[in-house]
Design an enzyme around this catalytic site. Structure first.
Site, PDB file in Angstrom:
ATOM      1  N   ASP A 198       2.319   5.280   1.516  1.00  0.00           N
ATOM      2  CA  ASP A 198       2.167   3.836   1.063  1.00  0.00           C
ATOM      3  C   ASP A 198       0.777   3.702   0.525  1.00  0.00           C
ATOM      4  O   ASP A 198      -0.164   4.510   0.332  1.00  0.00           O
ATOM      5  CB  ASP A 198       2.400   2.969   2.272  1.00  0.00           C
ATOM      6  CG  ASP A 198       1.399   2.777   3.110  1.00  0.00           C
ATOM      7  OD1 ASP A 198       0.348   3.596   3.121  1.00  0.00           O
ATOM      8  OD2 ASP A 198       1.141   2.288   4.315  1.00  0.00           O
ATOM      9  N   ASN A 205      -3.191  -7.361  -3.062  1.00  0.00           N
ATOM     10  CA  ASN A 205      -2.489  -9.008  -3.581  1.00  0.00           C
ATOM     11  C   ASN A 205      -3.688  -9.900  -3.247  1.00  0.00           C
ATOM     12  O   ASN A 205      -3.262 -11.033  -3.837  1.00  0.00           O
ATOM     13  CB  ASN A 205      -1.447  -8.672  -2.431  1.00  0.00           C
ATOM     14  CG  ASN A 205      -0.164  -8.196  -2.842  1.00  0.00           C
ATOM     15  OD1 ASN A 205       0.098  -7.961  -4.021  1.00  0.00           O
ATOM     16  ND2 ASN A 205       0.597  -7.942  -1.880  1.00  0.00           N
ATOM     17  N   ASP A 241       2.659  -6.620  -7.485  1.00  0.00           N
ATOM     18  CA  ASP A 241       4.163  -6.033  -8.132  1.00  0.00           C
ATOM     19  C   ASP A 241       4.012  -5.063  -9.267  1.00  0.00           C
ATOM     20  O   ASP A 241       4.783  -4.153  -9.407  1.00  0.00           O
ATOM     21  CB  ASP A 241       4.858  -7.262  -8.493  1.00  0.00           C
ATOM     22  CG  ASP A 241       5.385  -8.011  -7.654  1.00  0.00           C
ATOM     23  OD1 ASP A 241       5.282  -7.615  -6.247  1.00  0.00           O
ATOM     24  OD2 ASP A 241       6.110  -9.151  -7.561  1.00  0.00           O
ATOM     25  N   GLU A 296       4.638  -2.017   0.740  1.00  0.00           N
ATOM     26  CA  GLU A 296       4.099  -0.907  -0.291  1.00  0.00           C
ATOM     27  C   GLU A 296       4.424   0.499   0.371  1.00  0.00           C
ATOM     28  O   GLU A 296       3.855   1.286  -0.016  1.00  0.00           O
ATOM     29  CB  GLU A 296       2.771  -1.457  -0.413  1.00  0.00           C
ATOM     30  CG  GLU A 296       1.807  -1.021   0.733  1.00  0.00           C
ATOM     31  CD  GLU A 296       1.608  -1.900   1.986  1.00  0.00           C
ATOM     32  OE1 GLU A 296       1.131  -1.650   3.128  1.00  0.00           O
ATOM     33  OE2 GLU A 296       2.650  -2.939   2.046  1.00  0.00           O
TER      34      GLU A 296
END
Length: 163
Positions: free
Chosen positions: A40, A48, A57, A83
Site C-alpha cells: 500500500d 488525500n 485517484d 490504497e
C-alpha cells in the site's frame, strides 16, 4: 474474469476469498505454490488530505499502471481496498523471487512523480506457500498482511517477508 492482458480487479478483501478459487482455476490449478504480495501507499491519507481526492485517484491510477506494466502476463493485481493492493504470483520456485520483484517494484514506485504531489512510496509484505484449499489461502494472505504491517512498523518504504 476477463482474459485481458495484465488484469487489475477491484474486489476488496471481503469478496476475495469467494472470488479466489475462480481466479486460481483460470490461472490453472489450485494445487500449486503461490505467492502473495500485499502493498500500500505510505501516508496516503496525507496525500488525500493535502492535495484532494482527485490527486489521490491520480496517484492510485499511476501506481496501478506502473505495477501492471512490471508484471508477467500470468500475474494478477487486485485492488484490495483503499490504497492497498494484492499481487498474486504463480509458478515461482521460492519466496526470494517474490521478494526480489517486490524490491524492484518499490524502487520503481519511488521514482514516480505526480504533479503537485511529488514522489511517494509503498510498503510491501510477501508470503508464499502451497495452496490446496481455502484455509491455505487465508493463512498465506494473513502472513502477507502481517509482513506488510511489519514493513510499516520498521519505517515504511520497505519489503518484508513472512514464511
Amino acid at each position: 474474469m476477463q482474459n485481458d492482458k495484465k488484469k487489475t480487479k477491484k474486489l476488496g478483501s471481503v469478496n476475495f476469498i469467494k472470488y479466489f478459487p475462480v481466479a486460481i482455476k483460470e490461472m490453472g490449478n489450485i494445487n500449486q505454490y503461490i505467492c502473495f504480495i500485499m502493498f500500500d501507499i505510505d501516508d496516503f491519507k496525507a496525500i488525500n488530505d493535502t492535495y484532494g481526492h482527485l490527486k489521490g485517484d491520480e496517484v492510485l491510477k499511476m501506481l496501478a499502471k506502473n505495477v501492471k506494466n512490471s508484471l508477467r502476463e500470468s500475474d494478477l493485481v487486485i485492488r484490495w481496498g483503499g490504497e492497498e493492493f494484492l499481487i498474486i504470483l504463480q509458478h515461482l520456485s521460492n519466496i526470494d523471487i517474490a521478494v526480489s520483484l517486490s524490491e524492484k517494484l518499490r524502487k520503481k514506485i519511488n521514482h514516480i512523480k505526480i504533479k503537485d504531489v511529488g514522489h511517494f512510496s509503498c510498503s510491501f509484505g510477501v508470503s508464499c506457500g502451497y495452496i490446496s484449499k481455502e484455509h491455505d489461502i487465508k493463512k498465506i494472505l494473513n502472513r502477507a498482511d502481517e509482513a506488510l504491517y511489519l514493513a510499516k512498523r520498521k519505517g515504511k518504504n520497505r519489503v518484508e517477508k513472512s514464511e
